[in-house]
Motif scaffolding. Structure first.
Motif, PDB file in Angstrom:
ATOM      1  N   ALA A  41      -2.190  66.078 -18.868  1.00 38.49           N
ATOM      2  CA  ALA A  41      -1.691  64.729 -18.038  1.00 38.49           C
ATOM      3  C   ALA A  41      -1.334  65.227 -16.641  1.00 38.49           C
ATOM      4  CB  ALA A  41      -0.230  64.500 -18.939  1.00 38.49           C
ATOM      5  N   ALA A  42      -1.173  66.649 -16.556  1.00 41.37           N
ATOM      6  CA  ALA A  42      -0.711  66.925 -15.156  1.00 41.37           C
ATOM      7  C   ALA A  42      -1.959  66.824 -14.341  1.00 41.37           C
ATOM      8  CB  ALA A  42      -0.444  68.471 -15.258  1.00 41.37           C
ATOM      9  N   MET A  43      -3.219  67.022 -14.848  1.00 39.54           N
ATOM     10  CA  MET A  43      -4.487  66.949 -14.078  1.00 39.54           C
ATOM     11  C   MET A  43      -4.743  65.706 -13.606  1.00 39.54           C
ATOM     12  SD  MET A  43      -6.189  69.821 -13.416  1.00 39.54           S
ATOM     13  CE  MET A  43      -6.614  71.490 -13.963  1.00 39.54           C
ATOM     14  N   ALA A  44      -4.648  64.836 -14.840  1.00 40.92           N
ATOM     15  CA  ALA A  44      -4.830  63.241 -14.548  1.00 40.92           C
ATOM     16  C   ALA A  44      -3.697  62.827 -13.486  1.00 40.92           C
ATOM     17  CB  ALA A  44      -4.371  62.578 -15.763  1.00 40.92           C
ATOM     18  N   ALA A  45      -2.524  63.299 -13.413  1.00 38.27           N
ATOM     19  CA  ALA A  45      -1.552  62.807 -12.553  1.00 38.27           C
ATOM     20  C   ALA A  45      -1.921  63.461 -11.008  1.00 38.27           C
ATOM     21  CB  ALA A  45      -0.263  63.332 -12.576  1.00 38.27           C
ATOM     22  N   PHE A  46      -2.495  64.515 -10.927  1.00 35.65           N
ATOM     23  CA  PHE A  46      -2.984  65.329  -9.641  1.00 35.65           C
ATOM     24  C   PHE A  46      -4.097  64.519  -9.214  1.00 35.65           C
ATOM     25  CE2 PHE A  46      -5.178  68.199  -7.169  1.00 35.65           C
ATOM     26  CZ  PHE A  46      -4.115  68.685  -6.306  1.00 35.65           C
ATOM     27  N   MET A  47      -5.146  64.278  -9.779  1.00 35.23           N
ATOM     28  CA  MET A  47      -6.131  63.527  -9.514  1.00 35.23           C
ATOM     29  C   MET A  47      -5.861  61.989  -8.940  1.00 35.23           C
ATOM     30  SD  MET A  47      -8.382  65.887  -9.565  1.00 35.23           S
ATOM     31  CE  MET A  47      -9.809  64.543  -9.218  1.00 35.23           C
ATOM     32  N   ALA A  48      -4.744  61.531  -9.841  1.00 39.45           N
ATOM     33  CA  ALA A  48      -4.454  59.902  -9.375  1.00 39.45           C
ATOM     34  C   ALA A  48      -3.762  60.196  -8.022  1.00 39.45           C
ATOM     35  CB  ALA A  48      -3.476  59.480 -10.534  1.00 39.45           C
ATOM     36  N   ALA A  49      -2.925  61.108  -7.675  1.00 29.18           N
ATOM     37  CA  ALA A  49      -2.316  61.337  -6.450  1.00 29.18           C
ATOM     38  C   ALA A  49      -3.284  61.296  -5.356  1.00 29.18           C
ATOM     39  CB  ALA A  49      -1.216  62.530  -6.412  1.00 29.18           C
ATOM     40  N   LEU A  50      -4.323  62.147  -5.493  1.00 27.54           N
ATOM     41  CA  LEU A  50      -5.442  62.480  -4.677  1.00 27.54           C
ATOM     42  C   LEU A  50      -5.994  60.911  -4.076  1.00 27.54           C
ATOM     43  CD1 LEU A  50      -7.535  65.384  -5.682  1.00 27.54           C
ATOM     44  CD2 LEU A  50      -5.652  65.273  -4.130  1.00 27.54           C
ATOM     45  N   VAL A  51      -6.235  60.302  -5.149  1.00 27.64           N
ATOM     46  CA  VAL A  51      -6.785  58.958  -4.883  1.00 27.64           C
ATOM     47  C   VAL A  51      -5.816  58.033  -4.175  1.00 27.64           C
ATOM     48  CG1 VAL A  51      -7.535  56.719  -5.881  1.00 27.64           C
ATOM     49  CG2 VAL A  51      -8.300  58.878  -7.046  1.00 27.64           C
ATOM     50  N   ALA A  52      -4.196  58.037  -4.573  1.00 28.74           N
ATOM     51  CA  ALA A  52      -3.433  57.341  -3.943  1.00 28.74           C
ATOM     52  C   ALA A  52      -3.254  57.470  -2.589  1.00 28.74           C
ATOM     53  CB  ALA A  52      -2.276  57.442  -4.652  1.00 28.74           C
ATOM     54  N   LEU A  53      -3.488  59.101  -2.246  1.00 26.63           N
ATOM     55  CA  LEU A  53      -3.034  59.584  -0.819  1.00 26.63           C
ATOM     56  C   LEU A  53      -4.481  59.565   0.207  1.00 26.63           C
ATOM     57  CD1 LEU A  53      -0.817  62.518  -1.600  1.00 26.63           C
ATOM     58  CD2 LEU A  53       0.013  60.558  -0.519  1.00 26.63           C
ATOM     59  N   GLY A  54      -5.792  59.641  -0.525  1.00 28.31           N
ATOM     60  CA  GLY A  54      -6.872  59.920  -0.043  1.00 28.31           C
ATOM     61  C   GLY A  54      -7.328  58.642   0.413  1.00 28.31           C
ATOM     62  N   VAL A  55      -7.352  57.658  -0.323  1.00 27.60           N
ATOM     63  CA  VAL A  55      -7.991  56.336  -0.285  1.00 27.60           C
ATOM     64  C   VAL A  55      -7.656  55.625   1.052  1.00 27.60           C
ATOM     65  CG1 VAL A  55      -8.514  53.917  -1.078  1.00 27.60           C
ATOM     66  CG2 VAL A  55      -8.973  56.047  -2.348  1.00 27.60           C
ATOM     67  N   PRO A  56      -6.086  55.443   1.351  1.00 27.44           N
ATOM     68  CA  PRO A  56      -5.492  54.788   2.390  1.00 27.44           C
ATOM     69  C   PRO A  56      -5.701  55.482   3.689  1.00 27.44           C
ATOM     70  CG  PRO A  56      -3.931  54.945   0.604  1.00 27.44           C
ATOM     71  CD  PRO A  56      -5.069  55.786   0.151  1.00 27.44           C
ATOM     72  N   VAL A  57      -5.774  56.786   3.654  1.00 27.90           N
ATOM     73  CA  VAL A  57      -5.988  57.268   5.127  1.00 27.90           C
ATOM     74  C   VAL A  57      -7.200  57.301   5.297  1.00 27.90           C
ATOM     75  CG1 VAL A  57      -6.024  59.949   4.128  1.00 27.90           C
ATOM     76  CG2 VAL A  57      -5.134  59.512   6.252  1.00 27.90           C
ATOM     77  N   ASN A  58      -8.232  57.655   4.648  1.00 27.53           N
ATOM     78  CA  ASN A  58      -9.755  57.455   4.971  1.00 27.53           C
ATOM     79  C   ASN A  58      -9.984  56.206   5.121  1.00 27.53           C
ATOM     80  OD1 ASN A  58     -10.814  60.608   4.491  1.00 27.53           O
ATOM     81  ND2 ASN A  58      -9.626  60.262   2.545  1.00 27.53           N
ATOM     82  N   ALA A  59      -9.463  55.158   4.609  1.00 23.59           N
ATOM     83  CA  ALA A  59      -9.996  53.928   4.767  1.00 23.59           C
ATOM     84  C   ALA A  59      -9.545  53.465   6.134  1.00 23.59           C
ATOM     85  CB  ALA A  59      -9.305  52.958   3.581  1.00 23.59           C
ATOM     86  N   LEU A  60      -8.210  53.836   6.551  1.00 25.96           N
ATOM     87  CA  LEU A  60      -7.430  53.572   7.656  1.00 25.96           C
ATOM     88  C   LEU A  60      -8.472  54.146   9.013  1.00 25.96           C
ATOM     89  CD1 LEU A  60      -3.730  53.871   7.443  1.00 25.96           C
ATOM     90  CD2 LEU A  60      -4.947  51.947   8.196  1.00 25.96           C
ATOM     91  N   THR A  61      -8.768  55.442   8.457  1.00 25.91           N
ATOM     92  CA  THR A  61      -9.958  56.042   9.644  1.00 25.91           C
ATOM     93  C   THR A  61     -10.922  55.120   9.939  1.00 25.91           C
ATOM     94  OG1 THR A  61      -9.011  58.160   8.800  1.00 25.91           O
ATOM     95  CG2 THR A  61     -11.002  58.126  10.114  1.00 25.91           C
ATOM     96  N   VAL A  62     -11.764  54.730   9.011  1.00 24.59           N
ATOM     97  CA  VAL A  62     -12.763  53.855   9.104  1.00 24.59           C
ATOM     98  C   VAL A  62     -12.186  52.585   9.983  1.00 24.59           C
ATOM     99  CG1 VAL A  62     -14.710  52.634   8.104  1.00 24.59           C
ATOM    100  CG2 VAL A  62     -13.939  54.867   7.241  1.00 24.59           C
ATOM    101  N   ALA A  63     -11.455  51.955   9.537  1.00 27.52           N
ATOM    102  CA  ALA A  63     -10.772  50.371   9.861  1.00 27.52           C
ATOM    103  C   ALA A  63     -10.378  50.668  11.271  1.00 27.52           C
ATOM    104  CB  ALA A  63      -9.648  50.077   9.195  1.00 27.52           C
ATOM    105  N   CYS A  64      -9.741  51.570  11.718  1.00 29.93           N
ATOM    106  CA  CYS A  64      -8.949  51.925  13.105  1.00 29.93           C
ATOM    107  C   CYS A  64     -10.219  52.120  13.940  1.00 29.93           C
ATOM    108  CB  CYS A  64      -8.197  53.007  12.831  1.00 29.93           C
ATOM    109  SG  CYS A  64      -6.468  52.856  12.475  1.00 29.93           S
TER     110      CYS A  64
END
Length: 357
Positions: A41-64
């Motif tokens: 469960a901890a591993m699942a939460a950590f990986m989900a947190a990476l997705v939640a944090l990483g997708v917006p900032v990387n997508a914003l980099t491309v969009a900007c």
């Protein structure tokens, strides 16, 4: 996958009565015998947190970069390339791992395992080589080893293409029979075969190839280029001891270089070290939970890298704030002015550097 084929196809050396707990297929059976439910469960939460944090900032980099013309510089092309590689890992590798950890086994099956392993390896290798290209670009611009040579957008695009060629060269062989992609660690994410003991898949050469070509070479480029950059800026700073702006630029660049190198090592040194250890200690018992840590750290680079290379870039930060708040950010003027001032300082420093013979 038929159970009878598992001992030949997949073998995980851990402390177990029969020596092979992987007889409980990671594609069919929950792997809670490898760790507690809380750990999964901890591993699942950590990986989900990476997705939640990483997708917006990387997508914003491309969009900007697509929206704001002032961001379309040769260096930013490489940062966008890095963001695209990170998105590939996040949207396929990290999401698949998060779902599998939540289910406690690789529920999507062997084919999805190959897809996830290939995608994560490809994105990771492109990311690694992108960091090396960034270091090389900074070296060319600041140290001027080629004299009057000007690093242009076409050179940056060529550098981006090279990263994908190197990534494909590293990620494709397991699909063609040189090693293979299998579940690793807690059996909920997939990667190259580092540790199985069956002679049919005893491919140390592939692991050594990855270690030397995909870790050793980029790391060497980063260390050499940033090392030369620091020496160059320090030399100029000594020549201009009375210039506060030059001294400030030297301190800022030094701090950034240290953060970049430490970030690189934090993300990739555990994975490279584990792979090399596993290949040189075939058949030695290992702890599956510990074997998952290097993979998690490497996937976490999809968040570390944007923070280091993008969010610490004042122009990018200003444009991201504008886009997020649907208009002008109250910090935009200060960031733009500070960014322009920093660019002027670095340009002034680089202009004092004599071209290498």
């Amino acid at each position: 996958m038929p159970p009878d084929d598992l001992p030949e196809d997949f073998f995980l050396p851990v402390d177990a009565p029969d020596g092979n707990v992987s007889a409980l297929s990671p594609f069919l059976v929950p792997q809670t015998h490898l760790g507690s439910a809380g750990l999964f469960a901890a591993m699942a939460a950590f990986m989900a947190a990476l997705v939640a944090l990483g997708v917006p900032v990387n997508a914003l980099t491309v969009a900007c970069t697509a929206r704001y013309r002032k961001l379309r510089s040769h260096l930013n092309y490489i940062l966008v390339n890095l963001a695209v590689a990170n998105l590939l890992v996040l949207l396929v590798g990290s999401t698949t791992a998060a779902y599998s950890f939540a289910r406690t086994y690789f529920v999507l099956g062997p084919t999805a395992c190959k897809v996830e392993g290939f995608t994560a390896t490809l994105g990771g290798m492109v990311s690694l080589w992108s960091l090396a290209v960034v270091a090389f670009e900074r070296f060319l611009v600041i140290c001027k080893p080629l004299g009057s040579f000007s690093f242009r957008g076409s050179h940056a695009l060529l550098g981006c293409a090279v990263t994908w060629v190197c990534g494909l060269a590293a990620a494709t062989p397991p699909l063609l029979g040189w090693s293979r992609y299998i579940p690793e660690g807690l059996q909920c994410s997939c990667g190259p075969d580092w540790y199985t003991t069956n002679n049919r898949w005893h491919n140390e050469s592939y692991v050594l190839f990855l270690f030397l070509f995909c870790f050793g070479v980029p790391l060497s480029v980063i260390v050499v280029c940033y090392g030369r950059l620091l020496l160059t800026l320090r030399k100029v700073a000594r020549q201009q001891e009375q210039s506060a702006s030059t001294q400030k630029a030297e301190r800022e660049v030094t701090r950034m270089v240290v953060v970049m190198v430490l970030g690189f090592l934090t993300c990739w040194l555990p994975y490279a070290t584990f792979a090399l250890w596993a290949v040189t200690h075939r058949g030695r018992p290992l702890e599956p939970a510990l074997a998952s840590v290097p993979s998690v750290f490497s996937k976490a680079s999809t968040v570390y890298n944007p923070i280091i290379y993008v969010l610490m870039n004042k122009q990018f930060r200003s444009c991201m704030l504008k886009m997020l708040f649907c208009g002008r950010s109250p910090l935009a003027d200060d960031d733009d002015a500070s960014g322009s001032s920093q660019a002027t300082q670095v340009s002034a420093v680089s202009s004092q550097v004599s071209p290498a013979p």
